[in-house]
Design a protein around this motif. Structure first.
Motif, mmCIF file in Angstrom:
data_model
loop_
_atom_site.group_PDB
_atom_site.id
_atom_site.type_symbol
_atom_site.label_atom_id
_atom_site.label_comp_id
_atom_site.label_asym_id
_atom_site.label_seq_id
_atom_site.Cartn_x
_atom_site.Cartn_y
_atom_site.Cartn_z
ATOM 1 N N TYR A 164 0.853 -1.191 0.000
ATOM 2 C CA TYR A 164 0.000 0.000 0.000
ATOM 3 C C TYR A 164 0.891 1.244 0.000
ATOM 4 C CZ TYR A 164 -3.373 -3.546 1.312
ATOM 5 O OH TYR A 164 -4.146 -4.675 1.326
ATOM 6 N N GLU A 166 1.052 5.797 -0.910
ATOM 7 C CA GLU A 166 0.326 7.068 -1.030
ATOM 8 C C GLU A 166 0.266 7.493 -2.499
ATOM 9 O OE1 GLU A 166 -1.233 8.694 1.253
ATOM 10 O OE2 GLU A 166 -0.605 7.608 3.045
ATOM 11 N N ASN A 183 -3.723 3.187 -0.282
ATOM 12 C CA ASN A 183 -4.126 2.777 1.056
ATOM 13 C C ASN A 183 -5.625 2.493 1.087
ATOM 14 O OD1 ASN A 183 -1.564 3.016 2.271
ATOM 15 N ND2 ASN A 183 -1.807 5.248 2.370
ATOM 16 N N ARG A 184 -6.034 1.561 1.937
ATOM 17 C CA ARG A 184 -7.424 1.115 1.943
ATOM 18 C C ARG A 184 -8.404 2.248 2.203
ATOM 19 N NH1 ARG A 184 -7.387 -4.755 5.110
ATOM 20 N NH2 ARG A 184 -6.000 -5.820 3.664
ATOM 21 N N GLU A 185 -7.994 3.186 3.071
ATOM 22 C CA GLU A 185 -8.924 4.269 3.385
ATOM 23 C C GLU A 185 -9.175 5.202 2.202
ATOM 24 O OE1 GLU A 185 -4.877 5.161 5.345
ATOM 25 O OE2 GLU A 185 -6.248 3.462 5.111
ATOM 26 N N GLN A 186 -8.355 5.076 1.131
ATOM 27 C CA GLN A 186 -8.569 5.904 -0.046
ATOM 28 C C GLN A 186 -9.695 5.371 -0.938
ATOM 29 O OE1 GLN A 186 -3.886 6.224 -0.689
ATOM 30 N NE2 GLN A 186 -4.981 7.513 -2.147
ATOM 31 N N SER A 189 -15.234 2.201 -0.789
ATOM 32 C CA SER A 189 -15.843 1.106 -0.030
ATOM 33 C C SER A 189 -14.928 -0.108 -0.087
ATOM 34 C CB SER A 189 -17.212 0.736 -0.620
ATOM 35 O OG SER A 189 -17.058 0.142 -1.903
ATOM 36 N N THR A 190 -15.218 -1.087 0.770
ATOM 37 C CA THR A 190 -14.430 -2.332 0.735
ATOM 38 C C THR A 190 -14.653 -3.073 -0.578
ATOM 39 O OG1 THR A 190 -16.241 -3.447 1.883
ATOM 40 C CG2 THR A 190 -14.419 -2.655 3.234
ATOM 41 N N TYR A 193 -12.283 -1.630 -3.044
ATOM 42 C CA TYR A 193 -10.935 -2.123 -2.737
ATOM 43 C C TYR A 193 -10.748 -3.556 -3.254
ATOM 44 C CZ TYR A 193 -7.556 -4.746 -0.025
ATOM 45 O OH TYR A 193 -6.554 -5.608 0.345
#
Length: 713
Positions: A164, A166, A183-186, A189-190, A193
């Motif tokens: 992961y 930036e 990164n997953r938070e970018q 939704s899951t 991802y």
């Protein structure tokens, strides 16, 4: 490249040009791999792609596809087939010299592919379940899918690390054998991802030590487009096998490569077929690494023929197949099964707001002595699934502390408290249903034990006879085999003596031979092998009673076509289809030994009618139409035969019987049996004759015409 594949390429290009191609769908957990519900065939490769393409273009939701013949056979109805079908193609052996299809058995006997014999594709139309009325409702099994867990399982199994970083770029780097993702938070939704990660994992399957596709590092748009076309079709396949959902990013990528795909497929239509084949490999590979299918099933899917694949025990120590399996076994043994929760226990955070428990509130007031203080603990479903219980003896002062403890424990997986309660209720219901099912099974078992005890004396006597007289034991076994084949629940020879048993067993041998012919005929139909419908099968020897009525002592036969018509489901459009079961057909030789009635036909002067002593499944008495002293085509020769024309259930039998009496057509009547079976009553009492006496013989006109017509069979 076949004509059908050429048409498929054109259809695909048309969808690309009109921008109608998106595999985007919700994650329902419903497997929608196209299959045939009648034969159980699961469609692969080009057939699979064509059916999914048709389903998308026409909006079908049902994964089942049937031929028109299968729809008719099952008494279903096609709503409106015009323009609504798709086509599938199969490889079949072909005789160039005779210009006809042959069976696989004939092909193997001739030594396979030669100048005369080759393999050609044969296509036929199929219709989707959405277009078929009367087809059973589709059974759907919903499964909840954790997208992150799915990606982790496949990534660990393939040994492809996900890094992961930036950035807003997602890609697979072949030189490092790594996937780079934001990164997953970018992700929104899951689902976004997981969809992105699975797309890149599909690219990673092309590595040399996996499926070995040509993954170029050049910036050539055409090279990238070919690999993206494989990924695009993989997305199509995975959308029916794994919970893959196209993101907006994938759709933009798809649109960016569309023109390259169109140009490439128009110039080289075979490139689409190659892409489909690669995509089939990729989707199977990912399913294997998700542990959805076994190694053996994976090998079968990628085209290894079982008979030509050496078993693991016979493989050389350094054989590549053995090495690959050992390598995968060593990797997969440490990878948790996806969706089984073997690695992590489902837990939730419970507070004193959720549940009043004195043991849960050691200090009902805060340190200042006033005001209620809430406490938290980690709970899970009790083993056995009856209720929710704490998973540790620890109480937390805040929700955040409890959540932090869960994240720090690899064996736990957090869900919401409400969902945990729901799962506990579901599990409790499942346990209660299982208990009820076990109780019912125990009751049934006790009933069977009681029945066995009642027959214990008979079984002991039977065992004693078998030990003392092997010939008698063999006779009983033969009788049992025949009675089982016709669905007889209790043996008619239970109280018979040894001589009767041996005599009846000899008759059963003949009955079983006819039964085997019936089975072989229906098996041939299932495999769609070619056969001569005019060729006859041997039914039995002409019984004594029919000989007394004027038939010659000849064998009795029935053509394969007549036999199949009798077993074909009834149709208003075809009066020759009688809808009889195999068991009903197999009873014919024995039933002809002692019919209820023999009569001259009222419609054909060359035919005798025999009324049998059992009814068809619809309750109608069974009639057998016989051509006495005729001819049959048996084993490629014309032979003399008392030929069976048809077997059918007779509607409005009482009217039929009255007409036979009125026109003086009766030859023989078994009054006692007919009354017992409810076939007739007082109307027969007018005949003054001894029971089971022949009233008259078949007229000479019937016999002679039977001979003359029989020559034309």
């Amino acid at each position: 490249m076949t004509k059908q594949q050429q048409q498929l390429a054109e259809e695909f290009v048309t969808l690309l040009e009109t921008e109608q191609l998106e595999w985007k769908k919700g994650w329902s957990g419903i497997s929608a791999r196209p299959y045939n519900p009648v034969t159980g065939t699961v469609y692969h490769g080009v057939n699979r792609f064509r059916l999914l393409l048709t389903a998308q273009a026409l909006g079908y939701q049902d994964p089942r596809w049937c031929t028109f013949h299968q729809i008719q056979q099952n008494n279903w109805r096609l709503k409106s087939g015009k323009g609504q079908s798709s086509r599938v193609e199969i490889w079949m052996p072909y005789d160039r010299e005779l210009k006809k299809w042959i069976t696989w058995e004939e092909f193997r006997e001739q030594g396979g592919i030669t100048e005369r014999y080759c393999l050609r594709t044969k296509s036929y139309p199929v219709f989707n379940g959405d277009m078929i009325e009367g087809i059973p409702q589709l059974e759907v099994t919903l499964q909840e899918v954790d997208p992150v867990e799915l990606v982790d399982t496949i990534s660990d199994s393939m040994q492809v690390p996900i890094v992961y970083h930036e950035t807003d770029r997602a890609f697979y780097r072949p030189s490092e054998d790594r996937i780079y993702l934001p990164n997953r938070e970018q992700f929104f939704s899951t689902y976004d991802y997981a969809s992105t990660a699975l797309h890149e994992l599909a690219h990673a399957t092309g590595a040399a030590h996996r499926l070995n596709r040509k993954l170029t590092g050049s910036t050539s748009q055409e090279s990238y487009a070919q690999e993206e076309l494989v990924a695009e079709i993989t997305s199509c396949f995975l959308s029916s096998e794994l919970p893959v959902q196209q993101t907006e990013e994938h759709i933009r990528n798809h649109q960016a490569y569309v023109q390259s795909w169109i140009r490439q497929i128009r110039e080289k239509p075979e490139s689409l077929v190659r892409a489909i084949q690669s995509a089939e490999q990729v989707s199977n590979y990912l399913e294997y690494h998700e542990k959805r299918i076994t190694w053996e099933e994976y090998q079968k899917r990628v085209g290894e023929v079982q008979s030509n694949t050496p078993s693991e025990e016979k493989l050389p120590e350094k054989h590549p197949q053995r090495e690959e399996k050992e390598r995968m076994d060593s990797i997969l043994k440490d990878v948790p099964d996806f969706g089984t929760n073997q690695k992590r226990r489902i837990v939730a955070v419970e507070s004193t707001k959720d549940y009043e428990d004195p043991d849960f509130t050691p200090n009902r007031y805060n340190s200042k002595g006033s005001g209620r203080e809430d406490y938290y603990r980690v709970v899970g479903i009790q083993e056995g699934g009856w209720y929710v219980e704490p998973v540790e003896d620890k109480i937390y002062h805040s929700y955040r502390e409890a959540e932090k403890a869960i994240k720090a424990t690899p064996a736990w997986k957090q869900i919401s408290y409400d969902r945990l309660i729901q799962e506990s209720g579901k599990e409790r219901t499942r346990k209660l249903e299982a208990r009820e099912k076990i109780r019912t099974e125990v009751d049934n078992l006790e009933e069977k034990i009681s029945q066995l005890k009642e027959k214990q004396g008979y079984l002991k006597q039977l065992l004693k006879e078998c030990e003392e007289n092997p010939k008698l034991a063999q006779a009983r076994q033969q009788i049992l085999e025949y009675e089982k084949s016709i669905g007889r629940m209790e043996s008619c020879m239970k109280e018979a003596g040894e001589a009767e048993l041996l005599a009846y067993a000899k008759q059963c041998e003949e009955y079983l031979a006819f039964g085997e012919s019936v089975d072989q005929l229906t098996d041939v139909l299932k495999t769609k092998e070619q056969m001569s419908m005019r060729e006859a099968v041997s039914v039995c020897k002409t019984p004594d009673l029919l000989q007394k009525a004027g038939c010659k002592p000849l064998p009795m036969h029935m053509s394969q076509q007549h036999l199949l018509d009798c077993m074909h489901p009834k149709q208003k459009e075809n009066a020759h289809y009688h809808g009889l079961t195999k068991a009903e057909i197999k009873k014919i030789p024995e039933a002809l030994e002692c019919p209820v009635i023999l009569a001259e036909s009222m419609t054909r002067k060359d035919t005798m009618i025999a009324l049998l002593d059992y009814r068809e499944q619809n309750g109608n008495p069974l009639l057998v139409a016989i051509r006495p002293n005729g001819k049959a085509l048996y084993q490629v020769e014309q032979i003399d035969s008392n030929f069976i024309m048809s077997v059918y259930g007779k509607d409005h039998f009482q009217n039929f019987l009255q007409k036979m009496i009125k026109e003086d057509k009766l030859i023989y009547i078994d009054q006692e049996k007919g009354k017992r079976l409810g076939y007739f009553g007082k109307e027969i009492e007018q005949f003054a004759f001894k029971d089971k006496e022949i009233l008259k013989q078949i007229s000479s006109q019937t016999v002679e015409k039977g001979k003359r017509i029989g020559r034309h069979l």
